[in-house]
Every structure is written in C-alpha cells, then in structure tokens.
Design a protein around this motif. Structure first.
Motif, PDB file in Angstrom:
ATOM      1  N   LEU A  20       0.832  -1.199   0.000  1.00  9.41           N
ATOM      2  CA  LEU A  20       0.000   0.000   0.000  1.00  9.41           C
ATOM      3  C   LEU A  20       0.870   1.253   0.000  1.00  9.41           C
ATOM      4  O   LEU A  20       0.561   2.236  -0.693  1.00  9.41           O
ATOM      5  CB  LEU A  20      -0.922  -0.022   1.216  1.00  9.41           C
ATOM      6  N   LEU A  21       1.948   1.224   0.777  1.00 11.99           N
ATOM      7  CA  LEU A  21       2.840   2.380   0.805  1.00 11.99           C
ATOM      8  C   LEU A  21       3.472   2.610  -0.562  1.00 11.99           C
ATOM      9  O   LEU A  21       3.615   3.751  -1.012  1.00 11.99           O
ATOM     10  CB  LEU A  21       3.922   2.189   1.867  1.00 11.99           C
ATOM     11  N   TYR A  22       3.841   1.526  -1.245  1.00 11.60           N
ATOM     12  CA  TYR A  22       4.441   1.672  -2.574  1.00 11.60           C
ATOM     13  C   TYR A  22       3.458   2.377  -3.523  1.00 11.60           C
ATOM     14  O   TYR A  22       3.850   3.294  -4.264  1.00 11.60           O
ATOM     15  CB  TYR A  22       4.817   0.300  -3.132  1.00 11.60           C
ATOM     16  N   GLN A  23       2.199   1.969  -3.505  1.00 12.74           N
ATOM     17  CA  GLN A  23       1.205   2.611  -4.370  1.00 12.74           C
ATOM     18  C   GLN A  23       1.049   4.089  -4.011  1.00 12.74           C
ATOM     19  O   GLN A  23       0.945   4.959  -4.894  1.00 12.74           O
ATOM     20  CB  GLN A  23      -0.133   1.895  -4.240  1.00 12.74           C
ATOM     21  N   LEU A  24       1.021   4.386  -2.704  1.00 11.17           N
ATOM     22  CA  LEU A  24       0.914   5.771  -2.261  1.00 11.17           C
ATOM     23  C   LEU A  24       2.102   6.603  -2.740  1.00 11.17           C
ATOM     24  O   LEU A  24       1.935   7.734  -3.239  1.00 11.17           O
ATOM     25  CB  LEU A  24       0.818   5.814  -0.732  1.00 11.17           C
ATOM     26  N   LEU A  25       3.305   6.034  -2.631  1.00 14.87           N
ATOM     27  CA  LEU A  25       4.510   6.751  -3.054  1.00 14.87           C
ATOM     28  C   LEU A  25       4.493   7.019  -4.558  1.00 14.87           C
ATOM     29  O   LEU A  25       4.963   8.066  -5.017  1.00 14.87           O
ATOM     30  CB  LEU A  25       5.754   5.946  -2.668  1.00 14.87           C
ATOM     31  N   GLU A  26       3.947   6.077  -5.326  1.00 11.98           N
ATOM     32  CA  GLU A  26       3.843   6.302  -6.769  1.00 11.98           C
ATOM     33  C   GLU A  26       2.917   7.486  -7.069  1.00 11.98           C
ATOM     34  O   GLU A  26       3.212   8.310  -7.941  1.00 11.98           O
ATOM     35  CB  GLU A  26       3.334   5.042  -7.460  1.00 11.98           C
ATOM     36  N   CYS A 253      10.212  -0.615  -0.060  1.00 13.68           N
ATOM     37  CA  CYS A 253       8.969  -1.391  -0.172  1.00 13.68           C
ATOM     38  C   CYS A 253       9.135  -2.557  -1.140  1.00 13.68           C
ATOM     39  O   CYS A 253       8.621  -3.663  -0.902  1.00 13.68           O
ATOM     40  CB  CYS A 253       7.840  -0.485  -0.639  1.00 13.68           C
ATOM     41  N   SER A 254       9.858  -2.325  -2.222  1.00 10.40           N
ATOM     42  CA  SER A 254      10.072  -3.384  -3.210  1.00 10.40           C
ATOM     43  C   SER A 254      10.819  -4.562  -2.609  1.00 10.40           C
ATOM     44  O   SER A 254      10.487  -5.730  -2.860  1.00 10.40           O
ATOM     45  CB  SER A 254      10.837  -2.830  -4.412  1.00 10.40           C
ATOM     46  N   CYS A 256      10.863  -5.355   0.596  1.00  8.15           N
ATOM     47  CA  CYS A 256       9.920  -6.005   1.511  1.00  8.15           C
ATOM     48  C   CYS A 256       9.019  -6.978   0.751  1.00  8.15           C
ATOM     49  O   CYS A 256       8.824  -8.130   1.173  1.00  8.15           O
ATOM     50  CB  CYS A 256       9.066  -4.960   2.224  1.00  8.15           C
ATOM     51  N   LEU A 257       8.477  -6.528  -0.366  1.00  7.76           N
ATOM     52  CA  LEU A 257       7.571  -7.373  -1.150  1.00  7.76           C
ATOM     53  C   LEU A 257       8.309  -8.563  -1.750  1.00  7.76           C
ATOM     54  O   LEU A 257       7.789  -9.691  -1.784  1.00  7.76           O
ATOM     55  CB  LEU A 257       6.920  -6.537  -2.250  1.00  7.76           C
ATOM     56  N   GLN A 258       9.547  -8.331  -2.201  1.00  9.18           N
ATOM     57  CA  GLN A 258      10.332  -9.406  -2.813  1.00  9.18           C
ATOM     58  C   GLN A 258      10.703 -10.477  -1.794  1.00  9.18           C
ATOM     59  O   GLN A 258      10.753 -11.668  -2.118  1.00  9.18           O
ATOM     60  CB  GLN A 258      11.601  -8.808  -3.427  1.00  9.18           C
ATOM     61  N   THR A 259      10.967 -10.055  -0.547  1.00  5.67           N
ATOM     62  CA  THR A 259      11.430 -10.990   0.486  1.00  5.67           C
ATOM     63  C   THR A 259      10.311 -11.399   1.442  1.00  5.67           C
ATOM     64  O   THR A 259      10.572 -11.959   2.499  1.00  5.67           O
ATOM     65  CB  THR A 259      12.595 -10.373   1.277  1.00  5.67           C
ATOM     66  N   LYS A 260       9.075 -11.055   1.081  1.00  7.28           N
ATOM     67  CA  LYS A 260       7.889 -11.484   1.833  1.00  7.28           C
ATOM     68  C   LYS A 260       7.854 -10.920   3.254  1.00  7.28           C
ATOM     69  O   LYS A 260       7.494 -11.608   4.216  1.00  7.28           O
ATOM     70  CB  LYS A 260       7.785 -13.007   1.853  1.00  7.28           C
ATOM     71  N   ILE A 261       8.255  -9.660   3.391  1.00 11.63           N
ATOM     72  CA  ILE A 261       8.083  -8.943   4.656  1.00 11.63           C
ATOM     73  C   ILE A 261       6.774  -8.181   4.552  1.00 11.63           C
ATOM     74  O   ILE A 261       6.620  -7.296   3.712  1.00 11.63           O
ATOM     75  CB  ILE A 261       9.272  -8.003   4.928  1.00 11.63           C
ATOM     76  N   GLY A 262       5.821  -8.512   5.395  1.00  5.97           N
ATOM     77  CA  GLY A 262       4.461  -8.025   5.225  1.00  5.97           C
ATOM     78  C   GLY A 262       4.174  -6.661   5.802  1.00  5.97           C
ATOM     79  O   GLY A 262       3.095  -6.112   5.572  1.00  5.97           O
ATOM     80  N   GLN A 263       5.094  -6.095   6.595  1.00  6.16           N
ATOM     81  CA  GLN A 263       4.824  -4.786   7.163  1.00  6.16           C
ATOM     82  C   GLN A 263       6.130  -4.095   7.542  1.00  6.16           C
ATOM     83  O   GLN A 263       7.166  -4.724   7.726  1.00  6.16           O
ATOM     84  CB  GLN A 263       3.940  -4.891   8.404  1.00  6.16           C
ATOM     85  N   LEU A 264       6.061  -2.779   7.622  1.00  4.05           N
ATOM     86  CA  LEU A 264       7.123  -1.985   8.208  1.00  4.05           C
ATOM     87  C   LEU A 264       6.461  -1.037   9.186  1.00  4.05           C
ATOM     88  O   LEU A 264       5.237  -0.897   9.212  1.00  4.05           O
ATOM     89  CB  LEU A 264       7.938  -1.259   7.136  1.00  4.05           C
ATOM     90  N   CYS A 265       7.249  -0.376  10.011  1.00  5.78           N
ATOM     91  CA  CYS A 265       6.685   0.457  11.080  1.00  5.78           C
ATOM     92  C   CYS A 265       7.336   1.833  11.085  1.00  5.78           C
ATOM     93  O   CYS A 265       8.552   1.953  10.882  1.00  5.78           O
ATOM     94  CB  CYS A 265       6.897  -0.189  12.447  1.00  5.78           C
ATOM     95  N   SER A 266       6.533   2.842  11.333  1.00 10.73           N
ATOM     96  CA  SER A 266       7.075   4.162  11.628  1.00 10.73           C
ATOM     97  C   SER A 266       7.087   4.336  13.142  1.00 10.73           C
ATOM     98  O   SER A 266       6.256   3.753  13.850  1.00 10.73           O
ATOM     99  CB  SER A 266       6.232   5.258  10.971  1.00 10.73           C
ATOM    100  N   THR A 267       8.012   5.127  13.647  1.00 10.94           N
ATOM    101  CA  THR A 267       8.187   5.266  15.095  1.00 10.94           C
ATOM    102  C   THR A 267       7.951   6.711  15.528  1.00 10.94           C
ATOM    103  O   THR A 267       8.019   7.631  14.710  1.00 10.94           O
ATOM    104  CB  THR A 267       9.603   4.851  15.524  1.00 10.94           C
ATOM    105  N   PRO A 268       7.701   6.938  16.825  1.00 12.59           N
ATOM    106  CA  PRO A 268       7.566   8.310  17.318  1.00 12.59           C
ATOM    107  C   PRO A 268       8.870   9.113  17.242  1.00 12.59           C
ATOM    108  O   PRO A 268       8.862  10.309  17.521  1.00 12.59           O
ATOM    109  CB  PRO A 268       7.130   8.116  18.779  1.00 12.59           C
ATOM    110  N   TRP A 269       9.958   8.456  16.876  1.00 16.98           N
ATOM    111  CA  TRP A 269      11.240   9.153  16.697  1.00 16.98           C
ATOM    112  C   TRP A 269      11.441   9.525  15.232  1.00 16.98           C
ATOM    113  O   TRP A 269      12.545   9.827  14.811  1.00 16.98           O
ATOM    114  CB  TRP A 269      12.382   8.277  17.219  1.00 16.98           C
TER     115      TRP A 269
END
Length: 496
Positions: A20-26, A253-254, A256-269
C-alpha cells in the motif's frame, strides 16, 4: 489558492503495508513529491502541489486511508508495535494483539489514543488523552489512564479492561468528554473520579487493578542501523533532516515485497523500522543503503532529540544544540531532549527546551527567550516536573542545557560501583590470556578485560561478566547485552 498543501496520512499504530505504501509513493511521485516524513504520532506527512492533489486524495479514499489536508483534527493512534520482537522481552503482548485492537476501532478518534506495552519506553506511554498500558502480570488486561484534553494531569482508573473492549470503551470515553465539555474538556479542574463513575462498566469485561500501572524507567534503545535479533535482522532508518526520499522508500517497499516482509513500522522518533529480515536477504538491504547513500550510526545525543512535526525552526534549533553537545562531548544517554516552539504542541521529553516570543506583534516576535524544564525523575512518561532555567537568551541556552544534563548524572553518584575497592593489587596482562573478548554488535568497539575501559571508570583486569548491567559501549553507548563474545583469532582477521 495555496501553492502546496500539507497532507497527513494516518497509518494506525505506525503499522504500514509495503504494498500500500508503494502505491501511495507512486501517486506522490506523479504529483511531483520527492520527499516525505513521519510524525511524532507515527503518521506520514508530506507537502503536495495543491493543483495535483485530486488524484492523490482519490487514491487515499479508495484505499480507506484516513487523511487530512492542512489540518490535524484527528490524531493518529500511537502503539508500541514497532518495538515488539526487537526491544521488548518477556511480554504476553504480540503484534497480532495490536492489529486486533486497531481493526476494532471503527471510527476516526478525535482524541489521542496510546496503546503501549508496559515493558518498553521506546514509544511514549502517556502522551495520549486515552492511554492504554498493558498489564505486566495479567495477560489481555490493560490499565486505563486518562488525560483530559488540554490539561496536563493523569487519572488512572482502578479497573483493568479486557483487550476486546478497548475499542468500544475508547469510543465511549470520547463521547463522554465531548458531551460534557464544561466538565472535562479544557478544564484544569476536571475530576477523574467523577468521570470514571460515568463509564457504563457493566458493558465491558473488567477486573480490579490490584496495583497501579508500573511505568518503566526511560531507556532509549539505539534505533537505527542493521541489527541481528535472534535468527533474523531488523533495520532502523533515521534521517537527520527527517526527510525520506520517495525513491528510497519505493525501493525499500520493493525489497519487503520481494522478500515477503508483510509490514514496516514508523516510530515516534520519526524513523522507520523493518523487522524479520532473513540472513540470506541481508545483502539486499546493505545494497539499498549504499545505492541511496543512507548514513547510519548517528550519535546518541542526536537520536535522543524530539521536535515538533513540520517545524523547520525547531529542527534548526535541534541541529544547533546537537552541534554544541558534540563539540563539548556531552553525554545524553538515558535522556530524551525535546524542543517546543508552539503553544499547543506536545513533546515527549526528559528535558524540554521551550521557546517563547518576546513582544509578539501580529504573529511575529522581535526575539525569543528559552526555558528549560525537567520531567519528574527525568522520566518523560511522568510529564514535566519543574523549571530548571527560565528566560535564557539563545547564546546561554547550550551551556544551561549541559548543566541540566549534568544534574541528571549528579543524581547517579550515589550508585556504588560493584568493583570499587575490589582490586587489591595490579594485575599483569598475562593473567587474562584465557579471558574472552567481547565486541559491540553496533559499532564493533572491543571490550578487553586486559585493558578494561578507563574512560568509563573500568580498571584493567575487570572481567566482562562482572561489569554492571548499566555498562554501555564507550563509543555508541549500546547496552551491555549488545556485546557479543568473539575469538581472538577472529578479531585479528577483522583488522588484517
């Protein structure tokens, strides 16, 4: 019409789908956006050309992503999910539990909601209006701590609430406050006991809280770089200017998708964390950092700062203070330094630098003065406690900030080091030929018992096992448990 519009996109809990983030970035890229940032409440922030905003908002609505334009009436939900599996141990709380709660919140909250594991201090526990803190001993039950909007007092309910009821009760709490603004909204005298009596307790699964929520001591982990955790790796990316190139995030993101990582996280930092990286894929992430020349291993006295979102003036002040602290080699480990320049902003901090205008005229000031405030016990979860210095001109700010930092370390002098007085005679280096060598996993600094660590007050002859648990790396200030045992032969090969 504005030339640019500020867009805030809420990824609830800081949990982001790479696809979803990849589509948003596009879509952002097509609108001419080259950089984005992440906010204190784990949301995505960007400036988009106003004339190109329509296709972007259409995509956001079709994707069910909540957004606001030039507004912040609906704050994002903050969670400690980014810290799970890498900074937290011995907890019943899982990423699946966070997602269950977030999926059950079927309305856009008008008040700040924090959902936090009590075993961590990486994400703030009590910066919300509705703060849920997981019980340390009773699985699937949560402490509820309320801070009424536009006030600074925390009230804790004497009941704990079951996980499945967090969403419904949060919605009721918000309605109670909005329907009784004269009692609980912007009312310094608002009474928590009276408020809790209005909750329809019988509608929820609760149990008496045998003790108050135990808030952890603040300890900010080193949250950037590529690190090994158990049998996998995690990657943390921090940007000094808080700006992430769109091209970099698309490549991230690419992978992540290639290596089957289903999520990433943003932090309060205002950083990004990717978890679950396999050993076989590590080279892809190193290549990503190289191709986009992403710098790593920033000093702790820079990573420890918190500044307001979308505030270039606050960021420049941070950069000035970081430079001053670096020039004087000032230690900041164990502390969080915040910068506040706006009246209504809220910053998570052990020590807060507050800028205030002098003789303001039509929104402008002739010049500014600064206050330095300290939290109770220097724990940012305990809110601001007292004013350390007030009405400082800028040229005196850095020196007084160093004094406030020194005051924190002065209270540590009563702690007795376990090895003081234990060495009765000089010990020769030959006595330690069998003692293993330990190396910091982050910066590769070596701890050798033969030489000790004089800069940290560790004399020669001190075995690594006898170092206090508070010992940190002399270079990057990583905790003792971040050192790994290595063989002397292996160490020699590293430097051939």
């Amino acid at each position: 019409m504005r030339k640019y519009s500020k867009i805030k996109i809420n990824f609830a809990g800081g949990i982001i789908s790479p696809g979803l983030l990849y589509q948003l970035l596009e879509h952002l890229e097509h609108a001419g956006v080259q950089q984005v940032s992440f906010g204190l409440r784990q949301q995505l922030l960007t400036n988009c050309p106003t004339r190109k905003i329509k296709p972007l908002t259409t995509f956001l609505e079709q994707s069910n992503l909540f957004y606001e334009i030039n507004n912040d009436a609906f704050p994002n939900i903050v969670t400690s999910c980014p810290a799970e599996d890498i900074f937290i141990a011995h907890t019943w709380l899982s990423e699946g539990t966070y997602k269950d709660i977030l999926n059950a919140i079927d309305y856009p909250p008008r008040f700040k909601i924090n959902i936090s594991d009590s075993h961590q201090s990486f994400t703030p526990l009590l910066t919300g209006n509705i703060n849920w803190v997981a019980s340390a001993s009773v699985p699937h039950f949560w402490h509820l701590l309320i801070r009424f909007p536009k006030t600074n007092t925390i009230y804790e309910w004497d009941k704990m609430v079951y996980t499945n009821d967090i969403a419904r009760l949060s919605k009721e709490i918000e309605a109670l406050i909005l329907n009784n603004k004269t009692l609980f909204y912007d009312q310094p005298g608002a009474d928590g006991t009276t408020f809790f009596l209005r909750i329809q307790e019988k509608q929820y699964i609760t149990k008496p809280a045998e003790q108050r929520a135990v808030l952890p001591e603040f300890n900010l982990p080193y949250y950037e770089g590529l690190h090994k955790h158990n049998n996998r790796y995690w990657l943390g990316v921090y940007r000094r200017d808080e700006l992430f190139p769109v091209a970099f995030l698309k490549d991230l993101c690419s992978i992540c998708l290639q290596t089957k990582i289903g999520q990433l996280c943003s932090t309060p930092w205002k950083s990004v964390i990717v978890k679950g990286i396999e050993e076989k894929d590590k080279h892809l992430w190193n290549a990503l950092l190289n191709i986009h020349t992403i710098n790593m291993r920033h000093a702790a006295n820079e990573l420890n700062f918190q500044v307001e979102d979308n505030n270039s003036k606050a960021t420049r002040l941070k950069q000035y203070l970081v430079k001053e602290l670096n020039n004087t080699d000032t230690r900041t480990f164990g502390l969080c330094i915040g910068i506040k320049t706006r009246k209504k902003s809220e910053i998570f901090s052990s020590i807060l630098v507050k800028r205030k205008p002098v003789l303001p005229i039509r929104g402008y000031a002739l010049f500014y003065l600064y206050d330095i405030l300290c939290a109770h016990d220097y724990n940012p979860n305990k809110r601001t406690g007292y004013i350390f210095r007030s009405n400082l001109p800028r040229f005196l700010l850095a020196g007084n900030l160093r004094k406030s930092l020194a005051a924190f370390y002065d209270q540590c002098t009563h702690q007795e080091l376990p090895f003081r007085g234990s060495v009765t005679s000089p010990v020769t280096a030959s006595a330690f030929t069998e003692e293993p060598i330990y190396q910091c996993a982050h910066c590769l600094t070596v701890y050798d018992a033969t030489t000790g660590d004089p800069e940290n007050g560790i004399p020669a002859g001190t075995a690594f096992a006898t170092l206090p648990h508070t010992y940190t790396c002399s270079l990057c200030e990583a905790n003792k448990d971040q050192f790994i045992k290595i063989e002397q032969e292996s160490l020699n090969r590293q430097y051939l």
